[in-house]
Design an enzyme around this catalytic site. Structure first.
Site, PDB file in Angstrom:
ATOM      1  N   CYS A 251      -7.562   8.485   9.596  1.00 29.64           N
ATOM      2  CA  CYS A 251      -7.141   7.033  10.102  1.00 29.64           C
ATOM      3  C   CYS A 251      -6.080   6.387   9.255  1.00 29.64           C
ATOM      4  O   CYS A 251      -5.248   5.778   9.786  1.00 29.64           O
ATOM      5  CB  CYS A 251      -8.430   6.451  10.188  1.00 29.64           C
TER       6      CYS A 251
ATOM      7  N   THR B 260     -12.228   3.956  22.762  1.00 27.60           N
ATOM      8  CA  THR B 260     -13.487   4.254  22.680  1.00 27.60           C
ATOM      9  C   THR B 260     -14.164   2.984  21.899  1.00 27.60           C
ATOM     10  O   THR B 260     -15.073   2.394  22.184  1.00 27.60           O
ATOM     11  CB  THR B 260     -14.197   5.567  21.912  1.00 27.60           C
ATOM     12  N   GLY B 261     -13.295   2.403  20.814  1.00 36.08           N
ATOM     13  CA  GLY B 261     -13.912   1.060  20.092  1.00 36.08           C
ATOM     14  C   GLY B 261     -13.829  -0.134  21.056  1.00 36.08           C
ATOM     15  O   GLY B 261     -14.912  -0.789  20.888  1.00 36.08           O
TER      16      GLY B 261
ATOM     17  N   GLU C 176      -0.394   6.758  17.286  1.00 36.43           N
ATOM     18  CA  GLU C 176      -1.094   7.527  16.061  1.00 36.43           C
ATOM     19  C   GLU C 176      -1.240   8.942  16.783  1.00 36.43           C
ATOM     20  O   GLU C 176      -1.678   9.149  18.029  1.00 36.43           O
ATOM     21  CB  GLU C 176      -2.518   7.075  16.046  1.00 36.43           C
TER      22      GLU C 176
ATOM     23  N   LYS D 145     -25.177   8.084  15.126  1.00 32.73           N
ATOM     24  CA  LYS D 145     -24.641   9.020  16.118  1.00 32.73           C
ATOM     25  C   LYS D 145     -23.552   9.938  15.854  1.00 32.73           C
ATOM     26  O   LYS D 145     -22.029   9.395  15.853  1.00 32.73           O
ATOM     27  CB  LYS D 145     -24.522   8.563  17.521  1.00 32.73           C
TER      28      LYS D 145
ATOM     29  N   GLU E 253     -13.306   0.518  13.211  1.00 33.66           N
ATOM     30  CA  GLU E 253     -12.149   1.104  12.378  1.00 33.66           C
ATOM     31  C   GLU E 253     -11.650   2.055  13.289  1.00 33.66           C
ATOM     32  O   GLU E 253     -12.241   3.280  13.574  1.00 33.66           O
ATOM     33  CB  GLU E 253     -12.924   1.556  11.249  1.00 33.66           C
TER      34      GLU E 253
ATOM     35  N   GLY F 111     -13.123   5.592  15.056  1.00 29.88           N
ATOM     36  CA  GLY F 111     -12.478   6.381  16.169  1.00 29.88           C
ATOM     37  C   GLY F 111     -11.509   5.818  16.902  1.00 29.88           C
ATOM     38  O   GLY F 111     -10.676   4.956  16.224  1.00 29.88           O
ATOM     39  N   SER F 112     -11.240   6.199  18.165  1.00 31.42           N
ATOM     40  CA  SER F 112     -10.167   5.744  18.763  1.00 31.42           C
ATOM     41  C   SER F 112     -10.282   4.390  19.246  1.00 31.42           C
ATOM     42  O   SER F 112     -11.343   3.788  19.514  1.00 31.42           O
ATOM     43  CB  SER F 112      -9.993   6.741  20.014  1.00 31.42           C
TER      44      SER F 112
HETATM   45  P1  NAD Z   1     -13.412   8.828  19.966  1.00 31.11           P
HETATM   46  O1  NAD Z   1     -13.145   7.632  19.494  1.00 31.11           O
HETATM   47  O2  NAD Z   1     -13.764   8.968  21.506  1.00 31.11           O
HETATM   48  O3  NAD Z   1     -14.812   9.474  19.364  1.00 31.11           O
HETATM   49  C1  NAD Z   1     -15.575   8.794  18.244  1.00 31.11           C
HETATM   50  C2  NAD Z   1     -16.924   8.767  18.294  1.00 31.11           C
HETATM   51  O4  NAD Z   1     -17.211   7.896  19.437  1.00 31.11           O
HETATM   52  C3  NAD Z   1     -17.605  10.071  18.514  1.00 31.11           C
HETATM   53  O5  NAD Z   1     -18.832  10.040  17.865  1.00 31.11           O
HETATM   54  C4  NAD Z   1     -17.825  10.138  19.963  1.00 31.11           C
HETATM   55  O6  NAD Z   1     -19.064  10.712  20.308  1.00 31.11           O
HETATM   56  C5  NAD Z   1     -18.086   8.460  20.067  1.00 31.11           C
HETATM   57  N1  NAD Z   1     -17.809   8.244  21.650  1.00 31.11           N
HETATM   58  C6  NAD Z   1     -16.958   8.690  22.575  1.00 31.11           C
HETATM   59  N2  NAD Z   1     -17.204   8.026  23.710  1.00 31.11           N
HETATM   60  C7  NAD Z   1     -18.039   7.056  23.550  1.00 31.11           C
HETATM   61  C8  NAD Z   1     -18.695   5.882  24.420  1.00 31.11           C
HETATM   62  N3  NAD Z   1     -18.051   5.867  25.553  1.00 31.11           N
HETATM   63  N4  NAD Z   1     -19.529   5.080  23.811  1.00 31.11           N
HETATM   64  C9  NAD Z   1     -19.925   5.484  22.713  1.00 31.11           C
HETATM   65  N5  NAD Z   1     -19.406   6.085  21.746  1.00 31.11           N
HETATM   66  C10 NAD Z   1     -18.517   7.246  22.102  1.00 31.11           C
HETATM   67  O7  NAD Z   1     -12.338  10.015  19.654  1.00 31.11           O
HETATM   68  P2  NAD Z   1     -12.050  11.436  19.942  1.00 31.11           P
HETATM   69  O8  NAD Z   1     -11.907  11.414  21.541  1.00 31.11           O
HETATM   70  O9  NAD Z   1     -12.771  12.271  19.641  1.00 31.11           O
HETATM   71  O10 NAD Z   1     -10.561  11.632  19.538  1.00 31.11           O
HETATM   72  C11 NAD Z   1      -9.237  10.879  20.046  1.00 31.11           C
HETATM   73  C12 NAD Z   1      -8.489  10.030  19.316  1.00 31.11           C
HETATM   74  O11 NAD Z   1      -9.186   9.073  18.386  1.00 31.11           O
HETATM   75  C13 NAD Z   1      -7.811  11.091  18.279  1.00 31.11           C
HETATM   76  O12 NAD Z   1      -6.666  11.798  18.731  1.00 31.11           O
HETATM   77  C14 NAD Z   1      -7.541   9.939  17.026  1.00 31.11           C
HETATM   78  O13 NAD Z   1      -6.177   9.304  17.445  1.00 31.11           O
HETATM   79  C15 NAD Z   1      -8.520   9.067  17.470  1.00 31.11           C
HETATM   80  N6  NAD Z   1      -9.409   9.181  16.144  1.00 31.11           N
HETATM   81  C16 NAD Z   1      -9.114   8.155  15.244  1.00 31.11           C
HETATM   82  C17 NAD Z   1     -10.419   8.305  14.099  1.00 31.11           C
HETATM   83  C18 NAD Z   1     -10.536   7.350  12.980  1.00 31.11           C
HETATM   84  O14 NAD Z   1     -10.615   7.668  11.926  1.00 31.11           O
HETATM   85  N7  NAD Z   1      -9.835   6.231  13.222  1.00 31.11           N
HETATM   86  C19 NAD Z   1     -11.305   9.186  14.118  1.00 31.11           C
HETATM   87  C20 NAD Z   1     -11.478   9.939  15.202  1.00 31.11           C
HETATM   88  C21 NAD Z   1     -10.388   9.954  16.183  1.00 31.11           C
END
Ligand code: NAD
Length: 479
Positions: free
Chosen positions: A284, A232-233, A381, A176, A250, A228-229
């Protein structure tokens, strides 16, 4: 931009099809204009993708010898390398990253596939000395179906490191990608579909709250990899907990570089700034905090400021130092942090190019000096082109400051003192420590991941293969 595939289709069981809920627009962050549409996958498509992955495990994909799996991944890597220029242009347009950074990502994807293709038949078990009359050995087996939720900042690299390792171990994947940046995932899946048996890789673009949440919660998934964030993680881990499946998280960081008075500053300087503003700071492992020994603090700030004054943000295809941020939302997040910088010393600012379109999401890079360690800009961050610099008195304070956030992903240390290098390598809370370098050129071979709020589990390197497999112990009593 003419695409060589239909971006509105998703891949399930080797078949390209549309999503029941229609499409989502794709925006060019350099201009703010929509230029394509991707499928809006949801629970129904995730259901079908998991079933297709299960069928692949039970069928042709699951039956392949490890060496044959490896050969297919290596071939896929060469195909990616051959298309590196196309993939780079696509990524530059979709993510807004400067063309040469996007090309480096495409080549990294190829390199991951080469590495994991080569590793597929080299993961062995062990025999364990045990009681008389027993022979005991271990087997490394795939989990089964693995789910991969990928962010928008480095789609190709993160697909390479997680999907590449999972496929090498014989898992079947459901991928995804992020709704803001799915195009290179789609292009990659087009290539993969030419090489891999149907269902080995399934791709469902869509929103996080829809396709992402459905994948995280699906009881047919045996392992989840998320980048990701933190928020959400944590949600993905909670969903996985209900099915009692392992998760690799991560989650980014607030990574420090420590510069001691005996450091080779000429070598350090490009490495202090570059990893802070690469991909407009949306990395990241960005070098977000620069900690400098007091004796050389004014000199380091002045030299970094000199570099900053020459930095230019512009459209991705113009290939300047940095591009725009991914979205208006991300720009608002970064500007929100900068609005809280009142009272901090702005040591220098870069510029936004005159030809940058008004609709693009540009932020001029900012270097902030003398930032108190407990300030929100030194703790959270930001995910934008902002670095903070602060002084330290001695090694003990340097360690305290470096370890003084909830994160622990990467750290860099600049000193010529060998004993200090080793003390710090042990004392710093991080998944990777670089001595007299930062990032070491990406390092497909180097295990990567965090401690604390940066997450858990390791991707990259041979170690990732352990995470994407389960160990079985076989104890035979033969008398
Ligand atoms: P996010 O964590 O919400 O999104 C990352 C992934 O998770 C995307 O594919 C998204 O569609 C998916 N996702 C979102 N909600 C979900 C859920 N409820 N269940 C399963 N999957 C879900 O990140 P964002 O909102 O796009 O960015 C927000 C903040 O996250 C940024 O400002 C940054 O600080 C951080 N971020 C960190 C990384 C990293 O490499 N560690 C990458 C992107 C964003």
């Amino acid at each position: 931009m003419s695409l060589w595939f239909d971006p509105a289709e998703l891949l399930i069981g080797g078949v390209w099809r549309t999503a029941a809920a229609g499409t989502l627009p794709v925006e060019d962050p350099s201009t703010g204009e929509a230029f394509a549409a991707i499928a809006r996958g949801g629970a129904a498509e995730i259901e079908a993708a998991v079933a297709a992955a299960q069928a692949a495990r039970a069928g042709d994909w699951g039956a392949l010898a490890p060496a044959e799996r490896g050969r297919l991944l290596s071939r896929l890597g060469r195909m990616v390398e051959d298309r590196a220029d196309d993939l780079a242009r696509l990524e530059a347009r979709d993510v807004g990253k400067p063309l040469r950074q996007a090309r480096a990502d495409a080549l990294a994807l190829a390199r991951y596939l080469e590495f994991y293709g080569g590793a597929a038949d080299k993961v062995t078990g062990e025999t364990i000395p045990y009681l008389p009359g027993y022979t005991v050995f271990t087997l490394r087996e795939p989990h089964g179906v693995t789910g991969h939720i990928v962010p928008w900042n480095y789609p190709m690299q993160i697909i390479g490191r997680s999907v590449g390792a999972a496929l090498a171990m014989g898992n079947a994947c459901v991928l995804k990608p992020a709704e803001q940046a799915s195009l290179t995932a789609l292009a990659f899946a087009r290539l993969a579909a030419e090489v891999l048996p149907p269902g080995a890789l399934n791709l469902v673009p869509g929103l996080g709250a829809e396709a992402g949440a459905a994948l995280a919660a699906h009881p047919g998934v045996q392992h989840l990899s998320f980048t990701g964030s933190v928020a959400t993680g944590a949600a993905v881990q909670a969903a996985a907990a209900r099915n009692v499946v392992p998760v690799t998280l991560e989650l980014g960081g607030k990574s420090p570089q420590l510069v001691f008075a005996d450091a080779d500053l000429d070598a350090a300087l490009p490495q202090l700034v570059g990893p802070g503003i690469q991909n407009a700071g949306q990395t990241c492992s960005a070098a977000a905090r620069i900690l400098v020994e007091r004796a050389i603090y004014p000199e380091v700030v002045a030299r970094m400021a000199g570099v900053y004054r020459g930095l230019v943000a512009g459209p991705a295809l113009a290939d300047r130092d940095l591009g725009p941020l991914i979205s208006a939302r991300q720009k608002a997040v970064v500007e929100g942090y900068l609005a809280r910088a009142g009272g901090l010393r702005v040591a220098a600012r870069g510029q936004i190019a005159a030809d940058a379109p008004a609709g693009g999401h540009y932020v001029a890079p900012v270097l902030l000096a003398d930032v108190p360690p407990d300030h929100v800009l030194a703790q959270e961050e930001i995910f934008g082109p902002v670095q903070v610099v602060m002084p330290f008195a001695d090694e003990a304070e340097a360690i305290r400051l470096a370890n003084g956030t909830p994160y622990g992903l990467v750290a860099g240390v600049w000193t010529r003192d060998g004993a200090r290098q080793l003390r710090l390598a042990r004392a710093l809370r991080a998944g990777q420590v670089f001595l007299n370098s930062y990032g070491a050129g990406g390092g497909v071979e180097l295990p990567f991941g965090g401690v604390g709020r940066s997450g858990h589990g390791r991707e990259k390197g041979f170690e990732a293969l352990m995470g994407f497999s389960a160990l079985k112990t076989v104890a035979a009593r033969h008398g």
